[in-house]
Design a protein around this motif. Structure first.
Motif, mmCIF file in Angstrom:
data_model
loop_
_atom_site.group_PDB
_atom_site.id
_atom_site.type_symbol
_atom_site.label_atom_id
_atom_site.label_comp_id
_atom_site.label_asym_id
_atom_site.label_seq_id
_atom_site.Cartn_x
_atom_site.Cartn_y
_atom_site.Cartn_z
ATOM 1 N N PHE A 1 -2.522 -7.107 -1.450
ATOM 2 C CA PHE A 1 -1.525 -6.743 -2.386
ATOM 3 C C PHE A 1 -2.088 -5.910 -3.313
ATOM 4 C CE2 PHE A 1 -0.248 -7.903 -6.879
ATOM 5 C CZ PHE A 1 1.072 -7.598 -6.673
ATOM 6 N N LYS A 2 -3.209 -6.081 -3.951
ATOM 7 C CA LYS A 2 -3.795 -5.113 -5.086
ATOM 8 C C LYS A 2 -3.997 -3.751 -4.407
ATOM 9 C CE LYS A 2 -6.163 -8.855 -7.721
ATOM 10 N NZ LYS A 2 -7.484 -9.271 -7.880
ATOM 11 N N ALA A 3 -4.421 -3.771 -3.132
ATOM 12 C CA ALA A 3 -4.539 -2.341 -2.886
ATOM 13 C C ALA A 3 -3.343 -1.502 -2.507
ATOM 14 C CB ALA A 3 -5.389 -2.537 -1.199
ATOM 15 N N GLU A 4 -2.182 -2.492 -1.781
ATOM 16 C CA GLU A 4 -1.009 -1.778 -1.707
ATOM 17 C C GLU A 4 -0.448 -1.559 -3.274
ATOM 18 O OE1 GLU A 4 2.395 -0.007 -0.289
ATOM 19 O OE2 GLU A 4 0.539 -0.675 0.810
ATOM 20 N N MET B 1 2.597 6.078 -12.673
ATOM 21 C CA MET B 1 2.628 5.051 -14.047
ATOM 22 C C MET B 1 1.672 4.164 -13.804
ATOM 23 S SD MET B 1 6.885 4.635 -14.051
ATOM 24 C CE MET B 1 7.968 5.865 -14.033
ATOM 25 N N ARG B 2 0.355 4.200 -14.239
ATOM 26 C CA ARG B 2 -0.541 3.242 -14.132
ATOM 27 C C ARG B 2 -0.526 2.144 -15.189
ATOM 28 N NH1 ARG B 2 -4.120 4.552 -10.264
ATOM 29 N NH2 ARG B 2 -4.188 6.819 -9.471
ATOM 30 N N TYR B 3 0.583 1.264 -15.065
ATOM 31 C CA TYR B 3 0.761 0.403 -15.955
ATOM 32 C C TYR B 3 -0.168 -0.833 -15.714
ATOM 33 C CZ TYR B 3 5.170 2.500 -17.546
ATOM 34 O OH TYR B 3 6.084 3.358 -17.866
ATOM 35 N N ILE B 4 -0.225 -1.150 -14.395
ATOM 36 C CA ILE B 4 -1.044 -2.595 -14.359
ATOM 37 C C ILE B 4 -2.365 -1.947 -13.694
ATOM 38 C CG2 ILE B 4 -1.199 -4.592 -12.585
ATOM 39 C CD1 ILE B 4 1.943 -4.582 -13.205
ATOM 40 N N THR B 5 -2.529 -0.986 -12.759
ATOM 41 C CA THR B 5 -3.778 -0.724 -12.310
ATOM 42 C C THR B 5 -4.639 -0.213 -13.228
ATOM 43 O OG1 THR B 5 -2.465 0.386 -10.349
ATOM 44 C CG2 THR B 5 -4.882 0.801 -10.496
ATOM 45 N N LEU C 1 3.753 -11.950 0.308
ATOM 46 C CA LEU C 1 3.123 -10.765 -0.011
ATOM 47 C C LEU C 1 4.144 -9.597 -0.362
ATOM 48 C CD1 LEU C 1 -0.222 -9.062 0.894
ATOM 49 C CD2 LEU C 1 1.830 -7.575 0.588
ATOM 50 N N ARG C 2 5.108 -9.558 0.848
ATOM 51 C CA ARG C 2 5.983 -8.373 0.808
ATOM 52 C C ARG C 2 7.164 -8.543 -0.443
ATOM 53 N NH1 ARG C 2 5.563 -9.443 6.232
ATOM 54 N NH2 ARG C 2 7.274 -10.786 6.417
ATOM 55 N N TRP C 3 7.370 -9.806 -0.740
ATOM 56 C CA TRP C 3 8.396 -10.243 -1.714
ATOM 57 C C TRP C 3 7.690 -9.842 -3.091
ATOM 58 C CZ3 TRP C 3 13.410 -10.101 -1.993
ATOM 59 C CH2 TRP C 3 14.175 -10.346 -0.734
ATOM 60 N N LYS C 4 6.647 -10.294 -3.246
ATOM 61 C CA LYS C 4 5.916 -9.985 -4.518
ATOM 62 C C LYS C 4 5.992 -8.465 -4.855
ATOM 63 C CE LYS C 4 1.858 -11.482 -6.884
ATOM 64 N NZ LYS C 4 0.523 -12.220 -6.816
#
Length: 313
Positions: free
Chosen positions: A226-229, A239-243, A185-188
């Protein structure tokens, strides 16, 4: 511990399909330099599968067959046979030889076989198949790239803007965290944040996020973390590219719908067109293209409108 299965094959297959020229430029630059890229290239995967129907099932490898033209001015072309092998296989070199010969026999053209070895055994470097008896000798040698070798060049990977620098880092850290999913998770998070820091474009971040998401698989509880972080990170960066991340799933669904409509209506749809569609993550634009796919009179008309939109965008 929750068992998760990383999609090595799917991530690499999609990466090569989306970024074939960048793939060769990163791993085999001398080959990339000799190809006539403006003339285009063609994936022949269906033809390859027909040739290899008797192949073993369950192996972890990706087979690609790509037709390319040379830039030496001659009316010649060759076939690039690519294998991405993610685990040690004693029969790998023999399979490479069998595939190489069958492709040559089918097309009567030069075949260049290439291999990416993505396993975790440093000493396994299968790159030749040969036998000899009574003065008769047969041999196939093929170039290989060993992904583990890039551990020694990690800083160079971090500074590279090639999509395959990201994919190699993700591949290596996915292997290294099989028993440490919190570490994965940290690496991702780290790899995705790095793309923002290097100034990657919105579309490139979208595309690479999808590859990393397939590769660096997390169990449901850690995936929520992961999603929350990551949403917190994007909010800070403004920069809300993915959210929200769910937008990627929506875009992929529309991409698949467009491809299905075109293939149902017109049958012969080029892989290059599908590849270009799969690089679009603007949902309103994808919905517009889906409407065009349903109403257009021909695949040629759809391609013309699609090319015009690409120029305008």
């Amino acid at each position: 511990m929750t068992e998760v299965r990383a999609d090595y094959d799917g991530a690499w297959k999609e990466g090569v399909e989306q970024y074939f020229e960048a793939f060769l430029a990163f791993f085999f630059p001398e080959i990339q330099a000799e190809i006539d890229w403006p003339r285009g290239y063609e994936f022949l995967d269906q033809e390859l599968q027909q040739l290899m129907r008797e192949s073993e099932v369950g192996k972890q490898f990706v087979d690609k067959l790509i037709k390319v033209w040379l830039n030496d001015g001659k009316e010649t072309w060759l076939l690039v046979h690519l294998e991405i092998q993610s685990q040690v296989d004693p029969s790998f070199a023999k399979r490479m030889f069998c595939y190489h010969y069958r492709i040559f026999d089918r097309y009567n053209q030069e075949v260049v076989s290439l291999a990416i070895l993505g396993d975790n055994q440093a000493n396994w470097r299968s790159q030749e198949y040969s036998y000899e008896r009574w003065g008769c000798r047969l041999s196939l040698q093929f170039p290989i790239v060993k992904l583990l070798d890039y551990e020694a060049h990690w800083l160079e990977l971090e500074q590279s803007d090639s999509p395959f620098a990201v994919l190699v880092m993700a591949h290596l850290r996915t292997q290294a965290t099989t028993q440490d999913l919190a570490g994965r998770l940290r690496w991702k998070l780290s790899l995705i944040k790095r793309m923002y820091e290097l100034g990657y474009s919105r579309d490139k971040i979208f595309q690479l996020f999808r590859l990393l998401d397939r590769l660096m698989t997390l169990p449901p509880d850690l995936d929520l973390d992961f999603k929350a972080e990551f949403e917190r990170f994007e909010a800070k960066q403004e920069m809300r590219y993915i959210t929200s991340i769910e937008r990627i799933g929506i875009a992929e669904g529309i991409q698949q719908s467009i491809a299905q409509v075109l293939e149902t209506r017109f049958k012969d749809v080029s892989p290059e067109l599908i590849e270009q569609l799969n690089k679009i993550y603007d949902n309103p634009r994808l919905k517009h293209l889906l409407e065009k796919a349903i109403t257009t009179e021909s695949i040629v008309e759809f391609q013309q409108e699609f090319s015009q939109e690409n120029t305008e965008n």
